[in-house]
Design an enzyme around this catalytic site. Structure first.
Site, PDB file in Angstrom:
ATOM      1  N   ARG A 151     -12.754  -1.996  14.070  1.00 37.99           N
ATOM      2  CA  ARG A 151     -12.326  -0.864  13.241  1.00 37.99           C
ATOM      3  C   ARG A 151     -13.403  -0.508  12.228  1.00 37.99           C
ATOM      4  NH1 ARG A 151      -7.628  -2.118   9.917  1.00 37.99           N
ATOM      5  NH2 ARG A 151      -8.364  -0.157   9.090  1.00 37.99           N
ATOM      6  N   ARG A 195       0.792  -1.232   0.000  1.00 36.40           N
ATOM      7  CA  ARG A 195       0.000   0.000   0.000  1.00 36.40           C
ATOM      8  C   ARG A 195       0.827   1.287   0.000  1.00 36.40           C
ATOM      9  NH1 ARG A 195      -5.283  -1.066   3.696  1.00 36.40           N
ATOM     10  NH2 ARG A 195      -6.255   0.416   2.316  1.00 36.40           N
TER      11      ARG A 195
HETATM   12  C1  UD1 Z   1      -9.447   2.472   0.210  1.00 35.70           C
HETATM   13  C2  UD1 Z   1     -10.345   1.941   1.288  1.00 35.70           C
HETATM   14  C3  UD1 Z   1     -10.158   0.428   1.440  1.00 35.70           C
HETATM   15  C4  UD1 Z   1     -10.350  -0.268   0.092  1.00 35.70           C
HETATM   16  C5  UD1 Z   1      -9.479   0.379  -0.991  1.00 35.70           C
HETATM   17  C6  UD1 Z   1      -9.766  -0.168  -2.381  1.00 35.70           C
HETATM   18  C7  UD1 Z   1     -10.548   3.792   2.818  1.00 35.70           C
HETATM   19  C8  UD1 Z   1     -10.216   4.389   4.138  1.00 35.70           C
HETATM   20  N1  UD1 Z   1     -10.033   2.609   2.535  1.00 35.70           N
HETATM   21  O1  UD1 Z   1      -8.097   2.241   0.621  1.00 35.70           O
HETATM   22  O2  UD1 Z   1     -11.123  -0.044   2.382  1.00 35.70           O
HETATM   23  O3  UD1 Z   1      -9.977  -1.622   0.212  1.00 35.70           O
HETATM   24  O4  UD1 Z   1      -9.727   1.796  -1.026  1.00 35.70           O
HETATM   25  O5  UD1 Z   1     -11.095  -0.011  -2.698  1.00 35.70           O
HETATM   26  O6  UD1 Z   1     -11.303   4.359   2.050  1.00 35.70           O
HETATM   27  N2  UD1 Z   1      -1.789   2.462  -4.756  1.00 35.70           N
HETATM   28  C9  UD1 Z   1      -0.573   2.832  -5.293  1.00 35.70           C
HETATM   29  N3  UD1 Z   1      -0.076   4.065  -4.983  1.00 35.70           N
HETATM   30  C10 UD1 Z   1      -0.745   4.955  -4.190  1.00 35.70           C
HETATM   31  C11 UD1 Z   1      -1.986   4.568  -3.645  1.00 35.70           C
HETATM   32  C12 UD1 Z   1      -2.480   3.322  -3.960  1.00 35.70           C
HETATM   33  O7  UD1 Z   1       0.065   2.074  -6.015  1.00 35.70           O
HETATM   34  O8  UD1 Z   1      -0.235   6.057  -3.946  1.00 35.70           O
HETATM   35  C13 UD1 Z   1      -2.338   1.127  -5.067  1.00 35.70           C
HETATM   36  C14 UD1 Z   1      -2.554   0.265  -3.807  1.00 35.70           C
HETATM   37  O9  UD1 Z   1      -1.383  -0.424  -3.441  1.00 35.70           O
HETATM   38  C15 UD1 Z   1      -3.647  -0.665  -4.274  1.00 35.70           C
HETATM   39  C16 UD1 Z   1      -4.481   0.226  -5.218  1.00 35.70           C
HETATM   40  O10 UD1 Z   1      -3.636   1.307  -5.571  1.00 35.70           O
HETATM   41  O11 UD1 Z   1      -3.105  -1.721  -5.009  1.00 35.70           O
HETATM   42  C17 UD1 Z   1      -5.749   0.754  -4.610  1.00 35.70           C
HETATM   43  O12 UD1 Z   1      -5.471   1.373  -3.372  1.00 35.70           O
HETATM   44  P1  UD1 Z   1      -6.324   2.616  -2.845  1.00 35.70           P
HETATM   45  O13 UD1 Z   1      -7.553   2.743  -3.683  1.00 35.70           O
HETATM   46  O14 UD1 Z   1      -5.442   3.800  -2.729  1.00 35.70           O
HETATM   47  O15 UD1 Z   1      -6.714   2.117  -1.396  1.00 35.70           O
HETATM   48  P2  UD1 Z   1      -6.907   3.005  -0.100  1.00 35.70           P
HETATM   49  O16 UD1 Z   1      -7.365   4.369  -0.477  1.00 35.70           O
HETATM   50  O17 UD1 Z   1      -5.712   2.855   0.769  1.00 35.70           O
END
Ligand code: UD1
Length: 420
Positions: free
Chosen positions: A399, A122
């Site tokens: 949570r 993440r």
């Molecule tokens: C949010 C949700 C979580 C859900 C996820 C995907 C919240 C508080 N949490 O998490 O419950 O499982 O969306 O629907 O809303 N990524 C990158 N770079 C970044 C950010 C993300 O590569 O800077 C990748 C992550 O590793 C992952 C994908 O993008 O593989 C999706 O992640 P993301 O949508 O950002 O998840 P969260 O916002 O952390």
């Protein structure tokens, strides 16, 4: 540490209320940092992650008043610190959501770098790239993201190369107060992003395109505040529907929204559930039948949500037939399979796919929760299983699920919380 003890085998039946959405409430609480007046937020779920976000706002100096119905009044004007400390960020990655608002409103922020978690690495690179494109200087120093900008952030054209919910939210909040227009392409379309955009607009922002892949944000100099009600929790809704499907039950969920979980309803219907919906309710009836196995692949909204994958794996575990569940968002999110197998499930992992061969019933066992949604799948398995299941480490469940044992008891389940 508390545990949940479940005596399984009872089909769920009855009606419960769905709580406000955790994943909408968290960014909206962070967005209060952008506002120049007290704001009132209702339908906030009573959850551990929410308490952590309130604690984080408190340690920045924000005044938060909570009444007995979890209505919040938040006034960010007394803010005296712009540091999100390691101790809080390490317990909740969504703490990163204060980065965009602090930077946009005050010109600098120090936010502890969030680490990995049980479900994968993440990263936050997309959050940082977008803020840099808006003119921020960002260094990583001593485990902290140190961000600053001269004057206001500047509107920018940002193309996100992966769909990121948190990344889109952070940049959306930052852009709300930036100078000029920001366009975010390949933005997340999740309903929680729409709720945040609606909330920002209610407070005086100019955000267009929410719910599509292109967000257009015309920055405004300040936000004047107002009242806002958080949307219902689609993942909590889906979890209770999955629990009812697995136990061959019949439930009605009120204060929810069927339009934001279509992909889940389609899969449950494929599994044999009879689903009926109204404006703010959903009912599911298995008519006493065992579910049929389904196959699915997780992907960003409007496709099947990764946050419902573990629960549907548990339904498949007791279904008739063989189903393939493929996880495409997080690399390590099939971990519940091992615990489910300890309860008698037949799940083989092949890369990011779980091949689930349904069995007639599971056997109760002591199991351990490893992350929020995996824990929910263990509770579902416990509700189906013969005998007693004890789910350990339920702080993961607290949570994200408000009063889970009370809601399940209301549906007739034999479940209780016992101190560890
Ligand atoms: C949010 C949700 C979580 C859900 C996820 C995907 C919240 C508080 N949490 O998490 O419950 O499982 O969306 O629907 O809303 N990524 C990158 N770079 C970044 C950010 C993300 O590569 O800077 C990748 C992550 O590793 C992952 C994908 O993008 O593989 C999706 O992640 P993301 O949508 O950002 O998840 P969260 O916002 O952390």
């Amino acid at each position: 540490m508390d545990k949940l003890k479940i005596s399984g085998g009872v089909p769920l039946a009855g009606e419960i209320r769905i709580s406000g959405a955790k994943n909408a409430a968290l960014p909206i609480l962070a967005a209060t940092l952008l506002v120049d007046a007290p704001v009132k937020i209702s339908n906030i779920p009573h959850l551990h992650d929410i308490t952590t976000m309130i604690e984080l706002l408190g340690c920045l100096g924000v005044y938060v008043m909570v009444d007995e119905k979890m209505n919040l009044e938040v006034d960010s004007r007394p803010l005296h610190s712009r540091t999100a400390p390691y101790d809080l960020v390490k317990t909740m990655r969504a703490s990163i959501l204060v980065l965009g608002p602090l930077l946009a409103k005050y010109g600098d922020a120090n936010v502890s770098f969030p680490g990995g978690c049980a479900i994968g690495s993440r990263p936050v690179d997309l959050h940082l790239q977008g803020l840099r494109a808006m003119g921020a200087d960002i260094d990583i120093d001593g485990g902290y993201i140190r961000a600053s900008c001269r004057g206001r952030l500047q509107g920018a054209h940002i193309l996100m190369d992966t769909v990121s919910v948190g990344g889109t939210e952070n940049l959306l909040m930052a852009a709300a107060l930036a100078e000029g227009q920001t366009i975010i392409e390949n933005a997340a379309r999740e309903p929680e992003v729409v709720d945040l955009a609606d909330c920002l607009n209610a407070w005086g922002a100019d955000v267009q395109g929410a719910g599509t892949a292109t967000l257009v944000i015309n920055g405004v100099p300040d936000l004047s505040g107002g009242d806002y009600q958080i949307m219902p929790d689609r993942i909590e809704t889906g979890t209770y529907l999955a629990a009812a499907a697995a136990t061959r039950g019949r439930v009605r969920l009120k204060d929810t929204d069927p339009h934001i979980l279509e992909s889940v309803l389609i899969k449950l219907e494929e599994a044999g559930a009879e689903i009926a919906t109204g404006d703010d309710w959903i009912s599911l009836d298995m008519q006493g039948r065992r579910p049929s196995a389904i196959s699915l692949k997780t992907a960003p909204y409007p496709a099947f949500p990764t946050d419902m994958q573990a629960q549907l794996t548990a339904v498949n575990a007791v279904s008739e037939g063989v189903g393939a569940i493929t996880e495409t968002i997080f690399e390590n999110r099939l971990i519940q399979a091992h615990e489910l197998n300890r309860m008698g499930a037949k799940i083989d992992l092949e890369g990011n796919t779980a091949i689930v061969t349904g069995v007639e019933t599971l056997k109760g066992a002591p199991v351990m929760a490893s992350d929020l949604r995996a824990s929910a799948s263990l509770v579902i398995a416990g509700l189906v299983a013969e005998g007693e299941t004890t789910v350990d480490r339920i702080y993961h469940i607290d949570r994200g699920y408000e009063c889970i044992e009370e809601k399940l008891q209301q549906l007739g389940a034999n479940i209780r919380r016992v101190p560890g």
